[in-house]
Design a protein around this motif. Sequence first.
Motif, PDB file in Angstrom:
ATOM      1  N   PHE A  45       7.199  17.448   8.868  1.00 21.81           N
ATOM      2  CA  PHE A  45       8.224  16.717   9.601  1.00 21.81           C
ATOM      3  C   PHE A  45       7.602  15.735  10.577  1.00 21.81           C
ATOM      4  N   ASP A  46       6.507  16.128  11.246  1.00 22.50           N
ATOM      5  CA  ASP A  46       5.980  15.224  12.277  1.00 22.50           C
ATOM      6  C   ASP A  46       5.526  13.893  11.680  1.00 22.50           C
ATOM      7  N   ALA A  47       4.911  13.932  10.474  1.00 20.68           N
ATOM      8  CA  ALA A  47       4.499  12.680   9.836  1.00 20.68           C
ATOM      9  C   ALA A  47       5.726  11.841   9.476  1.00 20.68           C
ATOM     10  N   LEU A  48       6.720  12.489   8.896  1.00 19.79           N
ATOM     11  CA  LEU A  48       7.954  11.789   8.519  1.00 19.79           C
ATOM     12  C   LEU A  48       8.612  11.152   9.741  1.00 19.79           C
ATOM     13  N   LEU A  49       8.744  11.946  10.817  1.00 25.64           N
ATOM     14  CA  LEU A  49       9.429  11.449  12.014  1.00 25.64           C
ATOM     15  C   LEU A  49       8.635  10.321  12.676  1.00 25.64           C
ATOM     16  N   GLN A  50       7.309  10.450  12.673  1.00 24.43           N
ATOM     17  CA  GLN A  50       6.470   9.378  13.232  1.00 24.43           C
ATOM     18  C   GLN A  50       6.715   8.060  12.518  1.00 24.43           C
ATOM     19  N   GLU A  51       6.737   8.115  11.192  1.00 21.42           N
ATOM     20  CA  GLU A  51       6.925   6.882  10.421  1.00 21.42           C
ATOM     21  C   GLU A  51       8.307   6.291  10.661  1.00 21.42           C
ATOM     22  N   VAL A  52       9.319   7.141  10.614  1.00 23.69           N
ATOM     23  CA  VAL A  52      10.689   6.652  10.791  1.00 23.69           C
ATOM     24  C   VAL A  52      10.859   6.073  12.192  1.00 23.69           C
ATOM     25  N   ALA A  53      10.284   6.762  13.185  1.00 20.75           N
ATOM     26  CA  ALA A  53      10.395   6.273  14.566  1.00 20.75           C
ATOM     27  C   ALA A  53       9.680   4.934  14.726  1.00 20.75           C
ATOM     28  N   ALA A  54       8.669   4.693  13.894  1.00 15.93           N
ATOM     29  CA  ALA A  54       7.963   3.412  13.950  1.00 15.93           C
ATOM     30  C   ALA A  54       8.700   2.332  13.162  1.00 15.93           C
ATOM     31  N   GLY A  55       9.835   2.696  12.584  1.00 13.40           N
ATOM     32  CA  GLY A  55      10.628   1.721  11.835  1.00 13.40           C
ATOM     33  C   GLY A  55      10.262   1.621  10.367  1.00 13.40           C
ATOM     34  N   ASN A  56       9.381   2.514   9.893  1.00 12.61           N
ATOM     35  CA  ASN A  56       8.992   2.487   8.483  1.00 12.61           C
ATOM     36  C   ASN A  56       9.910   3.391   7.662  1.00 12.61           C
ATOM     37  N   VAL A  78       0.848  -1.188   0.000  1.00 13.08           N
ATOM     38  CA  VAL A  78       0.000   0.000   0.000  1.00 13.08           C
ATOM     39  C   VAL A  78       0.886   1.242   0.000  1.00 13.08           C
ATOM     40  N   SER A  79       0.839   1.999  -1.100  1.00 10.96           N
ATOM     41  CA  SER A  79       1.618   3.246  -1.182  1.00 10.96           C
ATOM     42  C   SER A  79       0.822   4.352  -0.533  1.00 10.96           C
ATOM     43  N   TYR A  80       1.424   4.996   0.438  1.00  9.91           N
ATOM     44  CA  TYR A  80       0.698   6.050   1.126  1.00  9.91           C
ATOM     45  C   TYR A  80       1.546   7.319   1.127  1.00  9.91           C
ATOM     46  N   PRO A  81       1.070   8.383   0.467  1.00 12.04           N
ATOM     47  CA  PRO A  81       1.812   9.646   0.507  1.00 12.04           C
ATOM     48  C   PRO A  81       1.619  10.292   1.879  1.00 12.04           C
ATOM     49  N   LEU A  82       2.706  10.664   2.507  1.00 13.17           N
ATOM     50  CA  LEU A  82       2.610  11.242   3.858  1.00 13.17           C
ATOM     51  C   LEU A  82       2.149  12.688   3.794  1.00 13.17           C
ATOM     52  N   ALA A  83       1.579  13.153   4.898  1.00  9.82           N
ATOM     53  CA  ALA A  83       1.299  14.578   5.010  1.00  9.82           C
ATOM     54  C   ALA A  83       2.635  15.310   4.899  1.00  9.82           C
ATOM     55  N   PRO A  84       2.656  16.483   4.237  1.00  6.09           N
ATOM     56  CA  PRO A  84       3.931  17.158   3.958  1.00  6.09           C
ATOM     57  C   PRO A  84       4.520  17.836   5.191  1.00  6.09           C
ATOM     58  N   ALA A 142       6.759  12.945   0.504  1.00  5.55           N
ATOM     59  CA  ALA A 142       7.285  11.734   1.133  1.00  5.55           C
ATOM     60  C   ALA A 142       6.245  10.633   1.026  1.00  5.55           C
ATOM     61  N   MET A 143       6.707   9.399   0.937  1.00  7.95           N
ATOM     62  CA  MET A 143       5.772   8.278   0.856  1.00  7.95           C
ATOM     63  C   MET A 143       6.318   7.057   1.583  1.00  7.95           C
ATOM     64  N   VAL A 144       5.404   6.207   2.027  1.00 12.13           N
ATOM     65  CA  VAL A 144       5.791   4.888   2.497  1.00 12.13           C
ATOM     66  C   VAL A 144       5.075   3.871   1.614  1.00 12.13           C
ATOM     67  N   ALA A 145       5.619   2.673   1.532  1.00 21.43           N
ATOM     68  CA  ALA A 145       4.962   1.571   0.813  1.00 21.43           C
ATOM     69  C   ALA A 145       5.074   0.361   1.722  1.00 21.43           C
ATOM     70  N   LEU A 146       3.981   0.049   2.398  1.00 28.50           N
ATOM     71  CA  LEU A 146       4.038  -0.945   3.468  1.00 28.50           C
ATOM     72  C   LEU A 146       3.177  -2.165   3.158  1.00 28.50           C
ATOM     73  N   PRO A 147       3.530  -3.301   3.790  1.00 22.86           N
ATOM     74  CA  PRO A 147       2.686  -4.488   3.638  1.00 22.86           C
ATOM     75  C   PRO A 147       1.276  -4.186   4.162  1.00 22.86           C
ATOM     76  N   PRO A 148       0.266  -4.883   3.610  1.00 23.81           N
ATOM     77  CA  PRO A 148      -1.133  -4.544   3.938  1.00 23.81           C
ATOM     78  C   PRO A 148      -1.474  -4.700   5.418  1.00 23.81           C
ATOM     79  N   GLU A 149      -0.700  -5.503   6.125  1.00 24.27           N
ATOM     80  CA  GLU A 149      -1.056  -5.669   7.545  1.00 24.27           C
ATOM     81  C   GLU A 149      -0.393  -4.602   8.421  1.00 24.27           C
TER      82      GLU A 149
END
Lengths: 117, 338
Positions: free
Chosen positions: B132-143, B124-130, B202-209
């Motif tokens: 820093f907080d969205a980016l940092l949240q994802e990275v901190a979650a290991g994504n 699932v490709s998900y474009p992040l909100a533009p 910025a975007m993430v592409a994560l497994p569906p689960e």
Amino acid sequence: MNSAFKKMMCRFLAVALITLPFQTGQASMISTDQVSSAATVQANRSLVLNHLNRAQTVSEFQALGLDAQQARDRVAAMTDEEVGNLAGQINAVPAGGDGLVALILVVFFIWYFAFRR
Amino acid sequence: MPRRRHRSRALVSPRRPAWEQGARLVAGVLLLLAGLGGCASLVPQTMALREAWPAGVARSSENTTVPFFPQQDYQCGPAALATVLVAGGVDLSPDDLVKSVYLPARQGSLQVEMLAAPRRYGRVSYPLAPRFDALLQEVAAGNPVVVLQDTGVGPLVNWHYAVVVGFDYPAGELYLRSGETRRLALPFTVFEYTWKRGGYWAMVALPPERIPVSADPAGYLAAVAAMERVAAPQAALLAYASALRRWPDNATAGIGLANRQYAQGALAQAEATLRQTLALHPDAVPVLNNLAQVLSDLGRNDEALALLDRALRVDAGPFAAAVRETQALVRQRMGRSR
């Protein structure tokens, strides 16, 4: 639009009108797509526009050096909205490519002489 | 705020002594400009982080397990995408992605294709909100997060994709898989300067689960619907099920899951899902309609008709035609069975 493109488009539309399933029939289930896009009427109206945009984007991809199958596959993976935004804009949107990270001096100075965070 | 003067290994040029003289002049000019225009306009989000660090996000985090694919030629798009896809368990190499994201004539990759390509692999490709907080949240979650940077300056434009894998706020650095550098350390300021010009894309592409931690339900479900077009049905089913676990009262997630179950022929499961959704949204016409269809397929046409009557009593809105169609179908089936 040049005339070759128009001709192609007309042929495409003629075939599309005859063959494409404008009413997708999966029994009478309301599809998830219909539910998420509340403006169903709008969606129907833009159906033809979507087909146009897709055809245009495929031909633009081909003009940029992709073979026909690749171009079709790539466009197929995009949503209607994505294709709508891209059609006619392929040469205007950013294409990330260069990896020689020539981070320019000015940027470096911001960090070096001012602050890091 | 203490001003740090660490040197970044990745950025120090071998010619440093030669331009250091001029550097002080340029820096002076820059500081003057910054004073006039305000630093805030140069790197507004970094400035905002000084005031308020995003709630619930660690101050430093790094996912060292993210693989690294050194890019070839102009192919940072395929390299960056392979980085996040392999990190998410897809078995491929950047070469496999060249045919789906690289545009020879542009010597690069378009953002829309960076989003489109992972769908074929059930991601699932998900474009992040533009932000820093969205980016940092994802990275901190290991994504790992794919970002678009403009590493040019002034009128020179140089678009580049990299993958943010970590950050250390006390040290003022973000860590990226970038180009031919496995672990590029960039100060927050420099990173924002390069990231800003692409609209903080910025975007993430994560497994569906695995739903992005910063995702909003509508955006995520749109991303799943986009994947559903081209991915294996099972991936969409998993994604809707995850969405329903994360947002149990979301009607679209329930309808999406039930539609996948129905398509697989799992009618009893579809019924259970729709009944759960209906309990939370008693007037949702699509739920009433789809549940009626499922029940009719199960041979329970009387129950189906009752639900359709209920749907027509509330304002069916754009779905009125669909409801009447279902009604006609159910009546036809009833007529046949008599």
